[in-house]
Design an enzyme around this catalytic site. Structure first.
Site, short mmCIF file in Angstrom:
data_model
loop_
_atom_site.label_atom_id
_atom_site.label_comp_id
_atom_site.label_asym_id
_atom_site.label_seq_id
_atom_site.Cartn_x
_atom_site.Cartn_y
_atom_site.Cartn_z
N GLU A 115 0.62 -1.57 0.16
CA GLU A 115 -0.15 -0.09 0.50
C GLU A 115 1.01 1.36 0.20
OE1 GLU A 115 -3.09 0.42 -0.33
OE2 GLU A 115 -3.87 -1.61 -0.54
N SER A 403 -60.86 -7.32 -2.38
CA SER A 403 -61.77 -6.87 -1.96
C SER A 403 -61.33 -6.14 -0.38
CB SER A 403 -63.43 -7.91 -1.29
OG SER A 403 -63.32 -8.53 -2.14
#
Length: 821
Positions: A115, A403
């Protein structure tokens, strides 16, 4: 001599002139170079000034430098309604943090080698690497290569996004400088190693070591260490569970860098290269791999709602959910943890239903339980084995509601606007053509029930009376009256069809755009039980931040309808659970309860394609409420298979949700005898309810038929079956493009089907009607529908044979709406 002299003078003059010109040219070139240099310097200075101002401008727009954000995440804690801790939320896997002083050297060497090898030698920015990156960016394009230091990576992860813009780079540089002014190199490296992402919801190298290899950092071999150090560059790609070969190659790259930077010897490198990094890899299935799921999956659906509600508060509106949950907040909810556990456990229990089709992977269900009075979210289930990371929360997914929509588009608006009595008479018919449409609709049983009361029409879900009521409301109260009534209880149509949608008769029957979530349906029905005051469901009471600040979540109710409308509808809907009601099979003794059932069925095309029985349905609903709790329940199938293998077929299966509803509501209710309070605006008049002071209050009216328990003259066994609706071939001029099959439920035949607990020895009531089926073709078919008594808790059987209406066939001329999945 004189002439010769003169000639010499002339020659000398020419030479001087040539020399002067050469000198002048040299001076001009020198002057030009000076001017160029001056311009370059000037331009450079201008660019420097502009760049400085631009950098300062970008830096001024950078996020605030916050020490709190730099701290390692603190998990959120979730508390129930009794302030008892129920679960703790970690962003990803629970993190195991490192202390840099205790971190093995070979671990830090691997991280630095891959890194930022010069991390301890440069400042916030490594200008050597930056120069190389600039050259590459010039040749390959901006952003082609980065030169981020570990300091910059910490800043980016904590404060910024991954956007490769000039502004973001400037802010990164500024904040990196600030970070190195405040913290030591060791502290920054520790931050990095605790914050970096390692795929599968894993953050931090120590957590990753445990997750992938079940080892502490000091026990990792060199190859495993190199793998973990290299994984964060492309975590999901180098993940050994995803691609072991890529992961192995990445580890070897890191080992090469460690050797190149002399952080390991040649012998150590050779040994590590030959090490199989998958030898100690923990075996994990796709389901086992880490996610952001809480440790207690029974709370997952509730927490899903909490996360969404969190961002509605001004304090958290502009924060990422993960950021908020990692800030150490304590969330105090309205959850009844006992009810939540029970609800999700029952939903997950595949042995609850005896029928194998309801034990299959194709069957699912979702439910919401609210406090009727306050709207507080008591419990919610997002579906069987609900996991937030891979599934939709089915309680928040819109579905055609069948319904269950009739009270809000027909009878509710009629009471609200026209002050209809509960025994208001409506003329039923064998068939009916809605105003402005060529469609013909029927009741589910194809019968004409004569004159029926509004109470019985709603209780039995007759289609034609519901549509006639809807039309009467529009004629007398205004075209928008039904829509406005529904929107007041949270059932909003304004966004349907891009905001250009007109309600039709089919919406009354639960088709077309009558698609709402189980949560929304619970909110709407709770409004009826709460005297007409609507409360949006609320999961969060308040939040206490890590600094001790309390943030209240307000929830004010809104008057959605008159109190007489809410009470009279509630009184009518109590009939659903009474004798001959659509849910009278489930006994709710001891509870004052009201509610509505509903089913949705398939289009004619689907029935033919999959060879489905005419009385098959794909969704079944029940929504009911007491003064204490309101519960909505949807059950349905995620796939359509031939022969009704993944369908509700017949009365026995249509009532599937009712058993579940009964067991939950009876279990959680207190049985305190509480009933709905009748407001002063409602009076009982001649056995029915009426609005005080309305024109229809006539105590001496002997012509009015039907008390609360009156039965229609024409009756059959109380069972909801799919309705047969025939659509005429042409649309009207008013709606030339009106399509006639609903999406999702197709509203072609929206059905409901219930049966009774034991054979009737007395005269039964009319079967409950179902959502009508709209079909873009007239049909000629006779349907023999047989219903069996459920084998669950019943030893009796009965069958009902019904004949559907016959319509002369005509040419099909319109196209049905494609049914939504």
């Amino acid at each position: 001599m004189e002439q010769n002299y003169k000639r010499s003078a002339k020659k000398s003059s020419r030479k001087s002139s040539t020399s002067a010109k050469k000198k002048g040219a040299r001076r001009s070139r020198a002057s030009l170079i000076k001017r160029i240099v001056l311009w370059v310097v000037l331009i450079g200075l201008v660019m420097l000034v502009v760049g400085s101002f631009l950098f300062a401008f970008y830096a001024s727009r950078a996020p605030a430098f916050s020490e709190e954000k730099l701290q390692d995440p603190i998990p959120a804690r979730i508390y129930d309604m009794n302030d008892e801790l129920v679960t703790t939320l970690y962003e990803g896997q629970e993190r195991q943090l490192i202390d840099i002083e205790d971190t093995p050297t070979h671990v830090t060497d691997a991280v630095l080698a891959v890194e930022d090898n010069r991390f301890y030698d440069h400042g916030a920015i490594d200008f050597v690497r930056l120069g190389g990156a600039v050259l590459n960016n010039i040749t390959d394009g901006f952003g082609s290569q980065g030169a981020s230091t570990i300091t910059q990576q910490v800043v980016k992860r904590v404060f910024l996004t991954a956007d490769k813009s000039l502004e973001r780079k400037a802010q990164e540089a500024y904040l990196s400088y600030r970070l190195e002014q405040e913290y030591s190199k060791d502290e920054i490296l520790e931050m990095y190693m605790n914050k970096i992402y390692y795929s599968d919801g894993i953050y931090g190298i120590r957590t990753a070591a445990d997750y992938y290899f079940e080892k502490d950092l000091e026990d990792l071999n060199l190859a495993e260490t190199a793998y973990l150090a290299g994984l964060p560059q492309l975590p999901n790609r180098y993940n050994l569970y995803v691609d072991a070969e890529l992961g192995t190659n990445r580890a070897r790259t890191v080992l090469s860098l460690m050797r190149h930077h002399e952080r390991i010897t040649e012998a150590e490198y050779n040994e590590a290269i030959e090490t199989d990094i998958t030898a100690n890899l923990v075996e994990r299935s796709e389901e086992d791999r880490a996610s952001s799921e809480p440790d207690d999956p029974e709370y997952a659906a509730y927490i899903n709602v909490v996360k969404q509600e969190l961002q509605t508060n001004d304090t958290f509106r502009n924060m990422e959910v993960g950021e908020a949950l990692a800030s150490g907040i304590s969330i105090y909810t309205n959850m009844d943890s006992g009810v939540q556990r029970q609800l999700q456990t029952m939903v997950d229990n595949r042995d609850y239903y005896y029928n194998p089709k309801f034990q299959s992977e194709d069957f699912n269900m979702a439910s919401t339980i609210l406090d009727t009075e306050t709207g507080n979210l008591v419990a919610i289930s997002g579906g069987r084995d609900y996991r937030e990371v891979v599934m939709h929360n089915q309680a928040l997914v819109e579905k055609n509601v069948g319904s269950t929509m009739k009270p809000f588009l027909a009878y509710g608006p009629a009471i609200e606007n026209m002050q209809w009595r509960t025994d208001h008479l409506i003329e039923d018919e064998y068939e009916y053509q809605p105003d402005g449409f060529e469609n013909t609709i029927y009741n589910y049983d194809g019968q004409d029930h004569g004159t029926v009361t509004a109470r019985d029409a709603l209780r039995q879900s007759l289609n034609i009376p519901a549509v006639k009521t809807f039309e009467a409301v529009k004629d007398e109260a205004g075209e928008d009256a039904p829509r406005e009534f529904a929107e007041n209880v949270g059932l909003d149509y304004s966004g349907k069809a891009d905001g250009d949608y007109t309600l039709s008769f089919n919406d009354v029957l639960g088709g077309y755009e009558s698609r709402f979530t189980p949560l929304q349906m619970a909110e709407a029905y709770a409004t009826l039980g709460n005297g007409g005051t609507y409360n949006a469901a609320q999961s969060i009471r308040h939040i206490v931040t890590n600094e001790g600040e309390t943030i209240e979540f307000e929830n004010e109710g809104e008057e959605a309808m008159e109190d007489y409308t809410a009470y009279m509808l509630t009184d009518m809907l109590k009939g659903t659970f009474e004798s001959y009601g659509s849910a009278d099979y489930i006994q709710m003794n001891g509870l004052n309860i009201a509610g509505k059932t509903g089913t949705t069925s398939y289009s004619r095309e689907d029935r033919e394609e999959y060879d489905l029985p005419d009385n098959s349905a794909k969704d079944a609903w029940i929504v009911g409420y007491t003064p204490e709790y309101t519960m909505s329940l949807w059950t349905g199938f995620t796939a359509t298979k031939a022969g009704g293998e993944t369908s509700f077929v017949g009365a026995d299966e249509h009532i599937t949700p009712q058993w579940f509803f009964r067991d939950v509501m009876q279990s959680i209710s207190t049985y305190n005898g509480q009933d709905f309070d009748r407001p002063d605006s409602v009076i009982e008049d001649n056995g029915a309810l009426a609005v005080r002071g309305s024109e229809d209050v006539k105590s001496d009216d002997t012509s009015r038929e039907g008390s609360r328990n009156a039965q229609p003259a024409q009756t059959v066994e109380a069972t909801e079956e799919p309705s047969e609706v025939t659509i005429e071939p042409e649309e009207t001029a008013e709606q030339p493009t009106q399509e006639t099959e609903t999406s999702e439920s197709a509203a072609e035949e929206e059905t409901e089907e219930e049966t009774t607990e034991e054979p009737r020895t007395s005269e039964p009531s009319t079967e409950e009607a179902t959502e009508e089926q709209t079909v873009q073709e007239t049909i000629e078919e006779t349907v023999e529908q047989t219903t069996e008594e459920p084998t669950v808790e019943s030893s009796s059987e009965e069958t009902v044979e019904e004949t559907q209406p016959v319509e002369e066939p005509t040419e099909e001329t319109t196209e049905e709406i494609d049914e939504a999945s």
